[in-house]
Write a protein that holds these residues in place. Structure first.
Motif, PDB file in Angstrom:
ATOM      1  N   VAL A 117       5.909   6.522  -6.830  1.00  0.00           N
ATOM      2  CA  VAL A 117       6.399   7.715  -5.929  1.00  0.00           C
ATOM      3  C   VAL A 117       6.947   7.230  -4.810  1.00  0.00           C
ATOM      4  CG1 VAL A 117       4.876   9.551  -4.830  1.00  0.00           C
ATOM      5  CG2 VAL A 117       3.847   8.304  -6.601  1.00  0.00           C
ATOM      6  N   VAL A 118       8.105   7.717  -4.583  1.00  0.00           N
ATOM      7  CA  VAL A 118       9.055   7.350  -3.760  1.00  0.00           C
ATOM      8  C   VAL A 118       8.835   8.250  -2.324  1.00  0.00           C
ATOM      9  CG1 VAL A 118      10.638   6.698  -5.412  1.00  0.00           C
ATOM     10  CG2 VAL A 118      10.887   8.775  -4.166  1.00  0.00           C
ATOM     11  N   PHE A 119       8.112   9.270  -2.191  1.00  0.00           N
ATOM     12  CA  PHE A 119       7.991  10.013  -0.956  1.00  0.00           C
ATOM     13  C   PHE A 119       7.688   9.121   0.383  1.00  0.00           C
ATOM     14  CE2 PHE A 119       6.824  13.030  -4.113  1.00  0.00           C
ATOM     15  CZ  PHE A 119       7.879  14.148  -3.830  1.00  0.00           C
ATOM     16  N   PRO A 120       6.783   8.030   0.212  1.00  0.00           N
ATOM     17  CA  PRO A 120       6.437   7.267   1.316  1.00  0.00           C
ATOM     18  C   PRO A 120       7.942   6.491   1.860  1.00  0.00           C
ATOM     19  CG  PRO A 120       4.989   7.064  -0.301  1.00  0.00           C
ATOM     20  CD  PRO A 120       5.977   7.795  -0.811  1.00  0.00           C
ATOM     21  N   LEU A 121       8.644   6.383   0.998  1.00  0.00           N
ATOM     22  CA  LEU A 121       9.912   5.539   1.364  1.00  0.00           C
ATOM     23  C   LEU A 121      11.007   6.431   1.975  1.00  0.00           C
ATOM     24  CD1 LEU A 121      10.152   3.633  -1.984  1.00  0.00           C
ATOM     25  CD2 LEU A 121       9.090   2.918   0.170  1.00  0.00           C
ATOM     26  N   LEU A 122      10.732   7.734   2.135  1.00  0.00           N
ATOM     27  CA  LEU A 122      11.830   8.558   2.683  1.00  0.00           C
ATOM     28  C   LEU A 122      12.368   8.341   4.149  1.00  0.00           C
ATOM     29  CD1 LEU A 122      10.913  11.898   0.845  1.00  0.00           C
ATOM     30  CD2 LEU A 122      12.468  10.025   0.105  1.00  0.00           C
ATOM     31  N   LYS A 123      11.262   7.743   4.929  1.00  0.00           N
ATOM     32  CA  LYS A 123      11.473   7.595   6.302  1.00  0.00           C
ATOM     33  C   LYS A 123      12.458   6.386   6.412  1.00  0.00           C
ATOM     34  CE  LYS A 123       7.364   9.036   8.629  1.00  0.00           C
ATOM     35  NZ  LYS A 123       6.071   8.862   7.200  1.00  0.00           N
ATOM     36  N   VAL A 124      12.342   5.499   5.521  1.00  0.00           N
ATOM     37  CA  VAL A 124      13.284   4.380   5.828  1.00  0.00           C
ATOM     38  C   VAL A 124      14.725   4.269   4.738  1.00  0.00           C
ATOM     39  CG1 VAL A 124      11.228   2.605   5.949  1.00  0.00           C
ATOM     40  CG2 VAL A 124      12.336   2.857   3.611  1.00  0.00           C
ATOM     41  N   SER A 125      14.579   5.332   3.736  1.00  0.00           N
ATOM     42  CA  SER A 125      15.680   5.499   3.045  1.00  0.00           C
ATOM     43  C   SER A 125      16.736   6.522   3.732  1.00  0.00           C
ATOM     44  CB  SER A 125      15.368   5.995   1.526  1.00  0.00           C
ATOM     45  OG  SER A 125      14.948   7.239   1.560  1.00  0.00           O
ATOM     46  N   THR A 141      16.775   8.549  -3.419  1.00  0.00           N
ATOM     47  CA  THR A 141      16.018   7.338  -3.191  1.00  0.00           C
ATOM     48  C   THR A 141      15.381   7.008  -4.432  1.00  0.00           C
ATOM     49  OG1 THR A 141      15.216   8.228  -1.118  1.00  0.00           O
ATOM     50  CG2 THR A 141      14.017   6.494  -1.861  1.00  0.00           C
ATOM     51  N   ALA A 142      14.888   7.572  -5.367  1.00  0.00           N
ATOM     52  CA  ALA A 142      14.491   7.133  -6.588  1.00  0.00           C
ATOM     53  C   ALA A 142      15.644   6.493  -7.488  1.00  0.00           C
ATOM     54  CB  ALA A 142      13.636   8.396  -7.304  1.00  0.00           C
ATOM     55  N   ARG A 143      16.544   7.269  -7.282  1.00  0.00           N
ATOM     56  CA  ARG A 143      17.960   6.813  -8.251  1.00  0.00           C
ATOM     57  C   ARG A 143      18.313   5.370  -7.609  1.00  0.00           C
ATOM     58  NH1 ARG A 143      23.062   6.238  -8.275  1.00  0.00           N
ATOM     59  NH2 ARG A 143      23.253   7.440  -6.230  1.00  0.00           N
ATOM     60  N   LEU A 144      18.681   5.267  -6.392  1.00  0.00           N
ATOM     61  CA  LEU A 144      19.056   3.991  -5.846  1.00  0.00           C
ATOM     62  C   LEU A 144      17.935   2.754  -6.255  1.00  0.00           C
ATOM     63  CD1 LEU A 144      20.243   5.239  -2.504  1.00  0.00           C
ATOM     64  CD2 LEU A 144      21.816   4.060  -4.380  1.00  0.00           C
ATOM     65  N   LEU A 145      16.554   3.218  -5.948  1.00  0.00           N
ATOM     66  CA  LEU A 145      15.499   2.147  -6.238  1.00  0.00           C
ATOM     67  C   LEU A 145      15.419   1.666  -7.721  1.00  0.00           C
ATOM     68  CD1 LEU A 145      13.210   1.035  -4.399  1.00  0.00           C
ATOM     69  CD2 LEU A 145      11.884   2.864  -5.203  1.00  0.00           C
ATOM     70  N   SER A 160       0.764  -1.478  -0.239  1.00  0.00           N
ATOM     71  CA  SER A 160      -0.048   0.007  -0.073  1.00  0.00           C
ATOM     72  C   SER A 160       0.807   1.170  -0.092  1.00  0.00           C
ATOM     73  CB  SER A 160      -0.906  -0.033   1.238  1.00  0.00           C
ATOM     74  OG  SER A 160      -0.142  -0.007   2.456  1.00  0.00           O
ATOM     75  N   GLN A 161       2.036   1.171   0.428  1.00  0.00           N
ATOM     76  CA  GLN A 161       2.960   2.436   0.362  1.00  0.00           C
ATOM     77  C   GLN A 161       3.461   2.334  -0.990  1.00  0.00           C
ATOM     78  OE1 GLN A 161       5.439   3.360   3.256  1.00  0.00           O
ATOM     79  NE2 GLN A 161       4.044   3.035   4.798  1.00  0.00           N
ATOM     80  N   LEU A 162       3.463   1.912  -1.959  1.00  0.00           N
ATOM     81  CA  LEU A 162       4.206   1.664  -2.986  1.00  0.00           C
ATOM     82  C   LEU A 162       2.943   1.969  -4.260  1.00  0.00           C
ATOM     83  CD1 LEU A 162       6.801  -0.838  -2.876  1.00  0.00           C
ATOM     84  CD2 LEU A 162       7.083   1.516  -3.031  1.00  0.00           C
ATOM     85  N   ALA A 163       2.795   3.366  -4.623  1.00  0.00           N
ATOM     86  CA  ALA A 163       1.717   3.562  -5.697  1.00  0.00           C
ATOM     87  C   ALA A 163       2.435   3.445  -6.858  1.00  0.00           C
ATOM     88  CB  ALA A 163       1.120   4.893  -5.242  1.00  0.00           C
TER      89      ALA A 163
END
Length: 595
Positions: A45-53, A60-64, A25-28
């Motif tokens: 959309v990577v915004f929800p991942l910033l907390k973990v990255s 974050t987007a580049r690494l992913l 649900s965190q990965l739209a």
RNA sequence: GGUCCGGUAGCUCAGUUGGAUAGAGCAGCAGCCUUCUAAGCUGCGGGUCAGGCGUUCGAGUCGCCUCCGGAUCACCA
């Protein structure tokens, strides 16, 4: 589905990179918006991942993106804009998709039906008047939703519950009898439902005259209504009917037969049908046993005057009557009975009622009562509640003659289709039958699309001037796109051009837009089914047709010199035609091979 | 009054679990047929997403309040 693949691989990538397991649900994942299609096809959309990255959105987007390229063979490249990771899918994936499906006749609608049936009730007319625009919306919705559910892999049973008894039918019967004309559909040449409807109107007129005389003689309106001889006669007729008086029954069944014959013509023309037809005359006594059961279990209670009720105040509703003090049943009682009947007849997965939103309260209560009575299937009752159809001058009112008759409406649409076609002058070589058939397909296509494209829940405005417009977001526009494709395919066939063999090394943006739209057809069917919404399908088909037309305009197909590209474009064209045809069929709309 | 539904461009409507610069069509204006169907395509103008407050990195979308429209609250169906 590619969206699911991206999503699950992204979860894996996040795990690898940051050692955290994030929920899907965190990965739209969504289609990349047109401005950034030069970077990719789908975006994450990577915004929800910033907390973990614990890194910037871009980083974050580049690494992913890099990790995704490793994990996902379908990923070709990626681009990053702010917090958005845009992923390009490899050409081979689309090549495989087009090759696998371009000659699949039932692409997107070939799910094998499984499970218990979904019972869809729709239409449900009264037999005292002809079908009008409101019924048209109901019928089109019910039929289309049934088609969509079938395509999504459900067993579907379409049922109609005809209201063929009651005081309103007695009014038509009485007026007919009093007229003494012995008018029949045969003698008058009138369509049966129209004829009976005319007598209903006649009764209303006679009643008004009588009331006026009574009021003129000094009575109040209430007194006049109470003293009305016509109303008394109608009530008497209903009592006779319920007592199974042979003469009354005979008249009743004769006039009903006329109506059914008329309805059949309209239904057939509209293209709707039913697997089972229930008649209220046979079911109106049902439901009383259920009331008895409810009384025993204490869910219902009896008042001093012996009427039976259910108390729903705890649910935020009122007390609701289920049996009158004289022991007779009301609408709700009957509906409880017919729901049970249907449950017995079909052992259904769910029960769908296509009924106008003025009955929202009724169905809320119906479902609640059945749930309280412990019917497990009651949880799967769904009221497909649709809004009213309004005219530019306001609501339709039969008394003011502003009702749009279903047959007249179809006639007008077909006549308009004829006029438009003749003006365009494209079918000079059609013989008369072919031409008539085309007018019918286009006229009804315009009508059906006009009504089905709007969200069922919403009230809609039926503006005749708009409905006969065949340009833009309309049924004929989509039909035209289909005919256009078929024309190209006929030429290809005549030139013996095959399109089995092609390689996709590069894709024009108009090609990939179209391919991805086509790819999304099966999931659109599923979504339309989940939402019971033909409007979702209509909207999809319009977008697809528009995509095709820009593709058609910008790229040449048969004149393309590169054989591989030519074959691909023909394959895409063929698949588009299939999707339009299958999708329109879900709306109950036919498509012409030429127009 | 209670409950439910709706309010997005002049008009009719989209806007998938909250995601990038809110989109179409019609109407208006300007272009495109010696080229696979011009019922088509391209461009232009047009918005306080009814209003306010809140939640959030982010609200047309979720929550609360207000305003407006509709439906319903029958011993009718």
């Amino acid at each position: 589905m590619i969206v699911q693949i991206i999503s699950s691989k992204a979860i894996e990538a996040v795990q690898n990179l940051f050692g955290v397991s994030v929920p899907a649900s965190q990965l739209a994942v969504q289609r990349t918006i047109p401005s950034f299609r030069n970077q990719g096809d789908f975006s994450l959309v990577v915004f929800p991942l910033l907390k973990v990255s614990r890194k910037s959105p871009e980083e974050t987007a580049r690494l992913l993106g890099e990790e995704l390229l490793r994990l996902m063979p379908e990923a070709e490249s990626f681009g990053v804009v702010k917090g958005y990771l845009n992923v390009r899918i490899v050409k081979g994936f689309w090549e495989g998709f087009v090759k696998d499906n371009h000659s699949t006749h039932f692409f997107g609608v070939d799910n094998q039906p499984s499970g218990k049936p979904v019972v869809v009730e729709y239409s449900s007319p009264n037999t005292n008047k002809p079908l009008h625009l409101g019924h048209v919306r109901n019928n089109l919705l019910g039929y289309s939703v049934s088609q969509i559910l079938k395509a999504s892999g459900k067993n579907v049973a379409k049922v109609n519950l005809v209201n063929d008894r009651g005081i309103h039918i007695c009014k038509s019967m009485l007026a007919w009898k009093l007229s003494g004309l012995n008018e029949t559909p045969q003698s008058s040449g009138k369509k049966g439902d129209k004829l009976v409807g005319d007598y209903y109107v006649l009764f209303d007129k006679m009643c008004k005259t009588e009331l006026k005389e009574l009021i003129d003689s000094g009575k109040t309106e209430d007194e006049a209504t109470a003293a009305s001889k016509l109303m008394a006669q109608a009530r008497e007729m209903l009592l006779k009917w319920e007592a199974r008086d042979p003469e009354t029954l005979q008249l009743w069944s004769m006039m009903n037969e006329w109506v059914y014959a008329g309805f059949d013509v309209t239904y057939k023309r509209l293209g709707v049908d039913f697997d089972k037809i229930y008649h209220e005359s046979q079911t109106y006594l049902f439901g009383k046993e259920i009331v008895e059961e409810g009384l025993k279990s204490g869910i219902l209670f009896r008042k001093d005057d012996s009427s039976v009720w259910i108390d729903l105040t705890a649910e935020g509703l009122d007390e609701k009557l289920l049996l009158r003090s004289d022991g007779t049943s009301v609408y709700m009682t009957q509906d409880l009975g017919t729901a049970q009947l249907r449950a017995n007849d079909f052992d259904p997965e769910s029960l769908i009622y296509v009924v106008g939103n003025e009955q929202n309260y009724h169905f809320e209560v119906l479902k609640l009562i059945l749930q309280k009575l412990g019917r497990p299937w009651a949880d799967h009752i769904y009221h497909l509640s649709y809004g009213m159809v309004e005219l530019p001058e306001g609501k339709m009112k039969s008394r003011e003659g502003t009702v749009v008759d279903a047959d007249d409406l179809m006639d007008e649409m077909i006549a308009t289709a004829r006029a438009m076609t003749e003006e365009l002058g494209k079918i000079e070589d059609f013989d008369s039958d072919e031409a008539q058939e085309l007018y019918r397909i286009v006229g009804l296509g315009a009508l059906k699309y006009f009504i089905l494209k709007v969200d069922p829940r919403k009230n809609m405005l039926f503006n005749p001037a708009d409905s006969i417009d065949f340009n833009g977001n309309t049924g004929p526009f989509i039909q035209y796109t289909y005919a256009r494709i078929k024309s190209v395919l006929r030429k290809a066939e005549a030139e013996d051009i095959r399109f089995e063999h092609f390689e996709v090394n590069e894709l024009h943006s108009k090609e990939s837009d179209l391919i991805i739209s086509l790819y999304e057809f099966p999931s659109t069917v599923k979504q339309a089914a989940a939402d019971y919404s033909p409007a979702i399908m209509a909207s999809y088909l319009y977008d697809l047709a528009r995509d095709y037309n820009t593709f058609y305009h910008e790229l040449s197909i048969l004149k393309e010199e590169n054989e591989s590209k030519k074959a691909l474009r023909l394959a895409i064209s063929s698949l588009t035609a299939t999707v339009i045809k299958n999708g329109m069929q879900l709306l109950g709309i036919e498509v012409p091979e030429r127009m």
